[in-house]
Design an enzyme around this catalytic site. Structure first.
Site, PDB file in Angstrom:
ATOM      1  N   LYS A  23       0.844  -1.213   0.000  1.00 34.08           N
ATOM      2  CA  LYS A  23       0.000   0.000   0.000  1.00 34.08           C
ATOM      3  C   LYS A  23       0.870   1.250   0.000  1.00 34.08           C
ATOM      4  O   LYS A  23       2.011   1.240   0.460  1.00 34.08           O
ATOM      5  CB  LYS A  23      -0.947   0.031   1.199  1.00 34.08           C
ATOM      6  CG  LYS A  23      -0.286   0.088   2.585  1.00 34.08           C
ATOM      7  CD  LYS A  23       0.042   1.474   3.101  1.00 34.08           C
ATOM      8  CE  LYS A  23       0.858   1.421   4.381  1.00 34.08           C
ATOM      9  NZ  LYS A  23       1.685   2.595   4.637  1.00 34.08           N
ATOM     10  N   ASP A  36      -2.253  -1.491   9.921  1.00 34.91           N
ATOM     11  CA  ASP A  36      -2.464  -1.514   8.468  1.00 34.91           C
ATOM     12  C   ASP A  36      -3.056  -2.832   7.973  1.00 34.91           C
ATOM     13  O   ASP A  36      -3.304  -2.984   6.777  1.00 34.91           O
ATOM     14  CB  ASP A  36      -1.126  -1.316   7.729  1.00 34.91           C
ATOM     15  CG  ASP A  36      -0.548   0.070   7.933  1.00 34.91           C
ATOM     16  OD1 ASP A  36      -1.317   1.004   8.200  1.00 34.91           O
ATOM     17  OD2 ASP A  36       0.680   0.202   7.805  1.00 34.91           O
TER      18      ASP A  36
HETATM   19  O1  C5P Z   1       0.048  -1.146  14.504  1.00 34.88           O
HETATM   20  P1  C5P Z   1       1.437  -1.427  14.067  1.00 34.88           P
HETATM   21  O2  C5P Z   1       1.990  -2.666  14.686  1.00 34.88           O
HETATM   22  O3  C5P Z   1       1.592  -1.455  12.575  1.00 34.88           O
HETATM   23  O4  C5P Z   1       2.325  -0.220  14.556  1.00 34.88           O
HETATM   24  C1  C5P Z   1       3.730  -0.282  14.655  1.00 34.88           C
HETATM   25  C2  C5P Z   1       4.225   0.857  15.510  1.00 34.88           C
HETATM   26  O5  C5P Z   1       4.001   2.102  14.820  1.00 34.88           O
HETATM   27  C3  C5P Z   1       3.506   1.013  16.830  1.00 34.88           C
HETATM   28  O6  C5P Z   1       4.093   0.235  17.827  1.00 34.88           O
HETATM   29  C4  C5P Z   1       3.671   2.501  17.106  1.00 34.88           C
HETATM   30  O7  C5P Z   1       4.967   2.773  17.601  1.00 34.88           O
HETATM   31  C5  C5P Z   1       3.599   3.102  15.721  1.00 34.88           C
HETATM   32  N1  C5P Z   1       2.232   3.565  15.378  1.00 34.88           N
HETATM   33  C6  C5P Z   1       1.714   4.671  16.004  1.00 34.88           C
HETATM   34  N2  C5P Z   1       0.461   5.116  15.673  1.00 34.88           N
HETATM   35  C7  C5P Z   1      -0.269   4.466  14.734  1.00 34.88           C
HETATM   36  C8  C5P Z   1       0.248   3.326  14.075  1.00 34.88           C
HETATM   37  C9  C5P Z   1       1.508   2.899  14.417  1.00 34.88           C
HETATM   38  O8  C5P Z   1       2.362   5.286  16.857  1.00 34.88           O
HETATM   39  N3  C5P Z   1      -1.471   4.922  14.419  1.00 34.88           N
END
Ligand code: C5P
Length: 311
Positions: free
Chosen positions: A20, A150
């Site tokens: 994406k 995502d």
């Molecule tokens: O949700 P995901 O595992 O993809 O997110 C990875 C990291 O990215 C999270 O641990 C966080 O540090 C950061 N993140 C964030 N805010 C979001 C998505 C991700 O701070 N909306």
């Protein structure tokens, strides 16, 4: 019968999931749970991974990829998001099963293209089909959201609005074909590190964020110039501050004729929206001549996770 033949005869399902880009990534100040509120528009690209699952004695994950993917960055065993996806699915159904998962990877790792999220979404769907679990879409989306911000979008695909921390997905109409040049970087960039740097650079980030109306309007226009003018990424300054060469790359792509270049998600992959396929091919060649080792042309949007093989 040798082990390899045995494996070949075991039923398998292969599911494809796309990379994406964020056409807009609006980021607010961190919530009490540490995540950032997002207002984003996602789009899937024709760049994809294929995930194959077979029932096995224990959870295992195997990577198949070209040399330009950083194999060392692919988490092994239990640490891999596809195994976490599998464990979540079996726990949800209260069954005890395990699978061997093969990821055929074309999406760069830690590239800001949500490759790991695509693999997790593909694993959920592949295992659901392999074991005929008939999990509802609602439950798959909930599990996807638990796996990563995502992952729900990877299930849905196309062009979609993302809210919450990114996991609340609403499909959007986008009839046009968008031509992209994609420039991965061999060295990944850590998503949490980019968000942390965003916090340092933007102490006044708003509590609530929204997608600009001009982007929604531009999506109804098949001319990519309108969309190019409306693209935006609040994480871009943080990513460029951590990796200044990304700023130079964006300038080089725009000089070569791209309508607009931007960092994809938290980077370090940069993407360039072009007028049409011919222009995308020319930008690709110019960037290769300028010394970039890997430059791809991709179109969007494409469909979300779907089965491509069943045996
Ligand atoms: O949700 P995901 O595992 O993809 O997110 C990875 C990291 O990215 C999270 O641990 C966080 O540090 C950061 N993140 C964030 N805010 C979001 C998505 C991700 O701070 N909306």
């Amino acid at each position: 019968m040798n082990q390899e033949m045995d494996r070949e005869m075991t039923p398998s399902v292969t599911v494809r999931a796309a990379a994406k880009v964020n056409l807009h990534l609006g980021v607010g100040r961190p919530r009490p749970d540490g995540y950032h509120p997002l207002a984003t528009v996602y789009q899937t690209l024709s760049l994809h991974d294929d995930v194959t699952v077979r029932t096995g004695p224990e959870w295992a994950v195997d990577l198949v990829c070209e040399d330009d993917i950083d194999r060392a960055a692919f988490p092994a065993g239990e640490a891999n998001i596809v195994v976490q996806a599998g464990r979540l699915l079996v726990a949800h159904h209260g069954i005890e099963r395990a699978a061997e998962v093969t990821v055929r990877k074309s999406i760069p790792i830690a590239g800001g293209l949500a490759g790991g999220s695509a693999d997790a979404a593909a694993a959920l769907v592949a295992l659901d089909r392999l074991w005929d679990l008939q999990t509802s879409d609602e439950d798959l989306l909930a599990m996807a959201g638990a796996l990563g911000s995502d992952v729900p979008f990877a299930l849905v695909g196309g062009t979609a609005l993302g809210g919450g921390r990114g996991e609340v997905v609403t499909s959007m109409q986008d009839e046009a074909t968008r031509w992209w040049v994609v420039v991965p970087s061999f060295l990944g960039l850590s998503t949490p590190a980019v968000y942390r740097h965003f916090d340092e650079l933007s102490p006044d980030a708003p509590e609530e964020v929204s997608v600009p109306e001009e982007l929604v309007t531009a999506l109804a226009d098949p001319d990519n110039r309108a969309l190019a003018a409306a693209l935006g990424n609040d994480l871009q300054n943080a990513a460029i501050d951590l990796r200044p060469e990304l700023g130079e790359l964006i300038e080089a792509g725009e000089r070569a004729g791209a309508l607009r270049g931007l960092v994809s998600g938290s980077g370090p992959t940069c993407v360039f929206l072009c007028t049409d396929r011919g222009s995308a091919d020319r930008v690709r060649l110019a960037l290769i001549e300028g010394g970039q080792p890997r430059v791809l042309v991709a179109l969007g949007p494409v469909t979300g996770t779907h089965v491509v093989e069943y045996s």
